[in-house]
Design a protein around this motif. Structure first.
Motif, short mmCIF file in Angstrom:
data_model
loop_
_atom_site.label_atom_id
_atom_site.label_comp_id
_atom_site.label_asym_id
_atom_site.label_seq_id
_atom_site.Cartn_x
_atom_site.Cartn_y
_atom_site.Cartn_z
N ASN A 191 1.49 0.08 -15.55
CA ASN A 191 0.63 -1.11 -15.67
C ASN A 191 1.40 -2.38 -15.35
O ASN A 191 2.38 -2.72 -16.01
N THR A 192 0.98 -3.06 -14.31
CA THR A 192 1.57 -4.34 -13.93
C THR A 192 0.49 -5.41 -14.00
O THR A 192 -0.71 -5.11 -13.88
N THR A 193 0.89 -6.65 -14.18
CA THR A 193 -0.09 -7.72 -14.37
C THR A 193 -0.14 -8.71 -13.20
O THR A 193 -1.20 -9.17 -12.82
N ASP A 194 1.03 -9.03 -12.61
CA ASP A 194 1.08 -10.06 -11.57
C ASP A 194 0.92 -9.50 -10.17
O ASP A 194 0.86 -10.27 -9.22
N PHE A 195 0.88 -8.20 -10.06
CA PHE A 195 0.76 -7.59 -8.74
C PHE A 195 0.17 -6.19 -8.89
O PHE A 195 0.13 -5.62 -9.98
N VAL A 196 -0.32 -5.66 -7.76
CA VAL A 196 -0.89 -4.32 -7.69
C VAL A 196 0.03 -3.47 -6.82
O VAL A 196 0.59 -3.96 -5.84
N TRP A 197 0.19 -2.21 -7.17
CA TRP A 197 1.02 -1.33 -6.36
C TRP A 197 0.26 -0.07 -5.99
O TRP A 197 -0.67 0.34 -6.67
N TRP A 198 0.66 0.52 -4.89
CA TRP A 198 0.19 1.86 -4.53
C TRP A 198 1.28 2.58 -3.76
O TRP A 198 2.22 1.97 -3.25
N VAL A 199 1.14 3.90 -3.67
CA VAL A 199 2.11 4.75 -2.99
C VAL A 199 1.37 5.75 -2.10
O VAL A 199 0.36 6.33 -2.52
N LEU A 200 1.85 5.91 -0.88
CA LEU A 200 1.37 6.95 0.03
C LEU A 200 2.53 7.86 0.39
O LEU A 200 3.62 7.39 0.73
N ALA A 201 2.30 9.15 0.32
CA ALA A 201 3.23 10.14 0.86
C ALA A 201 2.52 10.88 1.97
O ALA A 201 1.53 11.58 1.73
N ASP A 202 2.98 10.70 3.21
CA ASP A 202 2.38 11.34 4.37
C ASP A 202 3.24 12.49 4.84
O ASP A 202 4.46 12.34 5.03
N LEU A 203 2.61 13.63 5.07
CA LEU A 203 3.30 14.79 5.61
C LEU A 203 3.63 14.55 7.08
O LEU A 203 2.74 14.32 7.89
N TYR A 204 4.91 14.57 7.41
CA TYR A 204 5.38 14.44 8.78
C TYR A 204 5.76 15.79 9.37
O TYR A 204 5.48 16.08 10.53
N GLY A 205 6.45 16.60 8.55
CA GLY A 205 7.11 17.77 9.09
C GLY A 205 6.39 19.08 8.87
O GLY A 205 5.16 19.15 8.83
N GLY A 206 7.16 20.12 8.69
CA GLY A 206 6.67 21.50 8.69
C GLY A 206 7.05 22.17 9.99
O GLY A 206 7.31 21.52 11.02
N VAL A 207 7.09 23.48 9.97
CA VAL A 207 7.60 24.22 11.13
C VAL A 207 6.73 24.05 12.36
O VAL A 207 7.18 24.29 13.48
N HIS A 208 5.48 23.63 12.18
CA HIS A 208 4.57 23.48 13.32
C HIS A 208 4.43 22.03 13.78
O HIS A 208 3.71 21.77 14.75
#
Length: 492
Positions: A355-372
């Motif tokens: 919980n933050t008050t002066d700002f908002v945060w978010w996180v993205l984790a995008d799949l880049y790899g894998g054998v294909h």
């Protein structure tokens, strides 16, 4: 150059290159950064229409001893298009906005001022063609494609710079030339990964592909009771990672989390039968009670949905999208995937600082790899892009509640600690980041190591030239006076 002028502005004017200075009526709107946290003030702005005018602008800059950066779309997280500092000279490429596709080769010529939404529309309207690129319609092709260019099709097609076959450029000395695998090959290598340090690209020549006829957007609905604790979230992510290592290349997979939200979603580029098979491995690894909802749509509608946009079209002038933010990135390697200790540390941090008050945060984790994945099949020797062993790229982003300045100092401390909760648990050699999510608080040395590293540029073992060493050598050859500069530029 003739000596009758005594200032940079007069130099531009003498050679009929449109320029702006602090007294120009539209000065403030032209120099407004995408990230309002960093309102740097250039000494002047050039608005060229041709490569010849870019050349003149660079010669004027050299004569008056000012550093230069070009602006394509202006979305640099560190306001690097403004120079990343006060007092630089910005060359605005907005008027290089032509898109022309050769029907025989399907190679498209893209002006350096084109934005991604307009590019996607133009390509699809020219026979259903497409390119891999990011999802935000307002992002410009210039910085995006010269430093990477990830998008939801990248596991299937590679990143944007993988599709570049030639670049029309202007060098620091004003020479108008080109770079490709056969002409100026070392410059071509450097431009595709670290472009802003080496030349100004005026036109991209890119090999297009056929857009998919259909796509399936999906959301993995995990019961709330199964995604509440830190351990549950860790287990879910590690299950995603296990699946990602073997996921078909047509799968895009993403984790989004913020205060009160934990969402697994993605896109499958194909039909429903293919999706059923492709997604089964993820479905099998999710907690009991998990369901998957889908939406089937065409190429353009899917791009709009990914971007949360009503339209992909962006006005050629008057672009006015802004935010006030600070972001970090972490690139996790496929050869040494993030383990339970790393991910537990990260979700423990979020659980205790959610919980933050002066700002908002978010996180993205995008799949880049894998054998294909086509990203990791790309040649490490083929470009200066350093992450051909990527598995995930994390984007950690925070912004003010009003989206307007000021951004609180506590936000930078918070985001640094969030990134450290992962990085400090990773092996030093695995601590990497993505330059298109640039962190301007890093020193030049820190940025160079984080974004490029100095392992062998061609991926081989044994003694030889490192990636950063090669970039520095090429920089000395094509820009010995460091005309193209920002605080994290190669050579800074």
């Amino acid at each position: 150059m003739q000596a009758r002028h005594t200032t940079l502005a007069e130099c531009l004017d003498d050679y009929n290159v449109e320029g702006l200075t602090t007294v120009s009526s539209d000065w403030n709107s032209i120099i407004a950064p995408f990230n309002l946290r960093l309102p740097y003030k250039p000494v002047a702005v050039a608005l060229p229409k041709t490569p010849a005018e870019v050349s003149i602008a660079l010669k004027c800059a050299k004569k008056y001893g000012v550093k230069v950066q070009a602006r394509g779309g202006g979305h640099s997280y560190g306001a690097m298009a403004l120079g990343g500092q006060d007092g630089s000279f910005m060359i605005d490429m907005n008027r290089f906005n032509k898109i022309e596709i050769d029907p025989a080769t399907q190679i498209v010529k893209v002006g350096a001022g084109v934005r991604l939404g307009n590019l996607a529309l133009a390509l699809y309207n020219a026979g259903g063609r497409a390119l891999p690129h990011g999802v935000c319609p307002g992002v410009g092709i210039g910085g995006h494609a010269t430093h990477g260019g990830f998008g939801f099709t990248s596991r299937m097609w590679g990143i944007a710079l993988d599709k570049i076959v030639k670049l029309d450029v202007v060098l620091a000395n004003g020479t108008i030339t080109e770079a490709s695998s056969s002409v100026n090959p070392e410059l071509f290598w450097a431009l595709r990964g670290a472009g802003s340090s080496f030349a100004i690209v005026t036109t991209f020549h890119m090999q297009t592909v056929q857009a998919p006829s259909s796509a399936i957007s999906y959301t993995v609905n995990i019961p709330a009771s199964e995604q509440t604790t830190v351990q549950q979230k860790v287990n879910i992510f590690l299950a995603m990672q296990e699946y990602g290592l073997e996921a078909p290349k047509e799968i895009a997979l993403r984790l989004f989390t913020t205060t009160g939200a934990f969402v697994v979603s993605g896109v499958y580029w194909g039909d429903s039968a293919g999706f059923t098979t492709a997604i089964q491995g993820l479905r099998d690894r999710m907690p009991a009670g998990t369901t998957i909802t889908t939406t089937t749509a065409g190429w353009l509608d899917t791009l709009k949905a990914i971007a949360w946009a009503q339209t992909l079209e962006v006005p050629l002038t008057g672009y006015n999208e802004h935010d006030t933010f600070f972001a970090k990135s972490v690139v996790a390697t496929q050869s040494n995937p993030q383990n339970s200790s790393v991910i537990t540390s990260f979700f423990n941090f979020l659980a205790t600082h959610e919980n933050t008050t002066d700002f908002v945060w978010w996180v993205l984790a995008d799949l880049y790899g894998g054998v294909h994945s086509e990203i990791n099949k790309g040649s490490l020797a083929g470009s200066s892009y350093a992450h051909r062993d990527s598995l995930w790229t994390w984007q950690l982003y925070s912004y003010t509640n009003s989206r307007q300045p000021p951004y609180p100092a506590a936000g930078i401390t918070f985001m640094n600690s969030m990134a450290a909760s992962m990085l400090d648990k990773m092996n030093p050699e695995d601590r990497k980041g993505y330059v298109n999510y640039v962190d301007p608080t890093l020193s030049a040395a820190e940025a160079h190591q984080f974004y490029y590293g100095n392992d062998k540029w061609d991926g081989s073992s044994g003694p030889g030239e490192g990636r950063l060493d090669r970039l520095l050598r090429i920089k000395q050859q094509v820009d010995p006076d460091m005309l193209f500069w920002n605080p994290q530029a190669i050579g800074a």
